[in-house]
Design an enzyme around this catalytic site. Structure first.
Site, PDB file in Angstrom:
ATOM      1  N   HIS A 182       0.764  -1.171  -0.024  1.00 21.27           N
ATOM      2  CA  HIS A 182       0.081   0.135   0.054  1.00 21.27           C
ATOM      3  C   HIS A 182       0.808   1.188   0.108  1.00 21.27           C
ATOM      4  O   HIS A 182       0.542   2.085  -0.743  1.00 21.27           O
ATOM      5  CB  HIS A 182      -0.913  -0.016   1.285  1.00 21.27           C
ATOM      6  CG  HIS A 182      -1.937   0.998   1.355  1.00 21.27           C
ATOM      7  ND1 HIS A 182      -3.130   0.982   0.458  1.00 21.27           N
ATOM      8  CD2 HIS A 182      -1.937   2.117   1.886  1.00 21.27           C
ATOM      9  CE1 HIS A 182      -3.580   2.125   0.494  1.00 21.27           C
ATOM     10  NE2 HIS A 182      -2.956   2.977   1.530  1.00 21.27           N
ATOM     11  N   GLU A 226       2.294   1.767  -3.649  1.00 21.25           N
ATOM     12  CA  GLU A 226       0.975   2.355  -4.187  1.00 21.25           C
ATOM     13  C   GLU A 226       1.104   3.812  -3.975  1.00 21.25           C
ATOM     14  O   GLU A 226       1.140   4.422  -5.274  1.00 21.25           O
ATOM     15  CB  GLU A 226      -0.226   1.720  -3.857  1.00 21.25           C
ATOM     16  CG  GLU A 226      -1.267   2.450  -4.702  1.00 21.25           C
ATOM     17  CD  GLU A 226      -2.808   1.891  -4.082  1.00 21.25           C
ATOM     18  OE1 GLU A 226      -3.698   2.530  -4.541  1.00 21.25           O
ATOM     19  OE2 GLU A 226      -2.975   1.175  -3.166  1.00 21.25           O
ATOM     20  N   HIS A 227       1.282   4.356  -3.050  1.00 18.31           N
ATOM     21  CA  HIS A 227       1.344   5.780  -2.836  1.00 18.31           C
ATOM     22  C   HIS A 227       2.549   6.441  -3.476  1.00 18.31           C
ATOM     23  O   HIS A 227       2.616   7.483  -3.944  1.00 18.31           O
ATOM     24  CB  HIS A 227       1.263   6.120  -1.333  1.00 18.31           C
ATOM     25  CG  HIS A 227      -0.030   5.847  -0.782  1.00 18.31           C
ATOM     26  ND1 HIS A 227      -0.928   7.211  -0.942  1.00 18.31           N
ATOM     27  CD2 HIS A 227      -0.772   5.083  -0.205  1.00 18.31           C
ATOM     28  CE1 HIS A 227      -1.984   6.672  -0.173  1.00 18.31           C
ATOM     29  NE2 HIS A 227      -2.097   5.210   0.091  1.00 18.31           N
TER      30      HIS A 227
END
Length: 90
Positions: free
Chosen positions: A64, A67-68
């Site tokens: 996650h 992803e950022h």
């Protein structure tokens, strides 16, 4: 970066007038090129085949975070969600 043609059968409907071509880059990234004679627009997308099931033990949330890093941490779009806002305004 070198490009290798990989012949692959691409199934499409009879009414689909677009042209398709699959290539594989030297780094093994697979690319599908689509040419549509009915548009003057262009676009690109990327599918990353990993997710939270790919997190190493002890580093939960790593995917996650990455992803950022892909979508929010760039010089041109340093503020979170600024790229998404740019896309919707175009």
């Amino acid at each position: 970066m070198g490009v290798e043609n990989k012949d692959a059968e691409i199934v499409k409907t009879r009414i689909d007038k677009r042209s398709y071509r699959r290539i594989v880059l030297r780094n093994s990234l697979q690319v599908l090129l689509i040419s549509d004679p009915n548009t003057d627009e262009c676009a690109a997308s990327m599918s990353v085949g990993v997710g939270y099931f790919s997190d190493p033990a002890g580093l939960e949330g790593l995917m996650h975070f990455l992803e950022h890093m892909l979508f929010y941490a760039s010089e041109k779009y340093p503020v979170e969600d600024s790229y998404s806002k740019y896309i919707t305004e175009v």
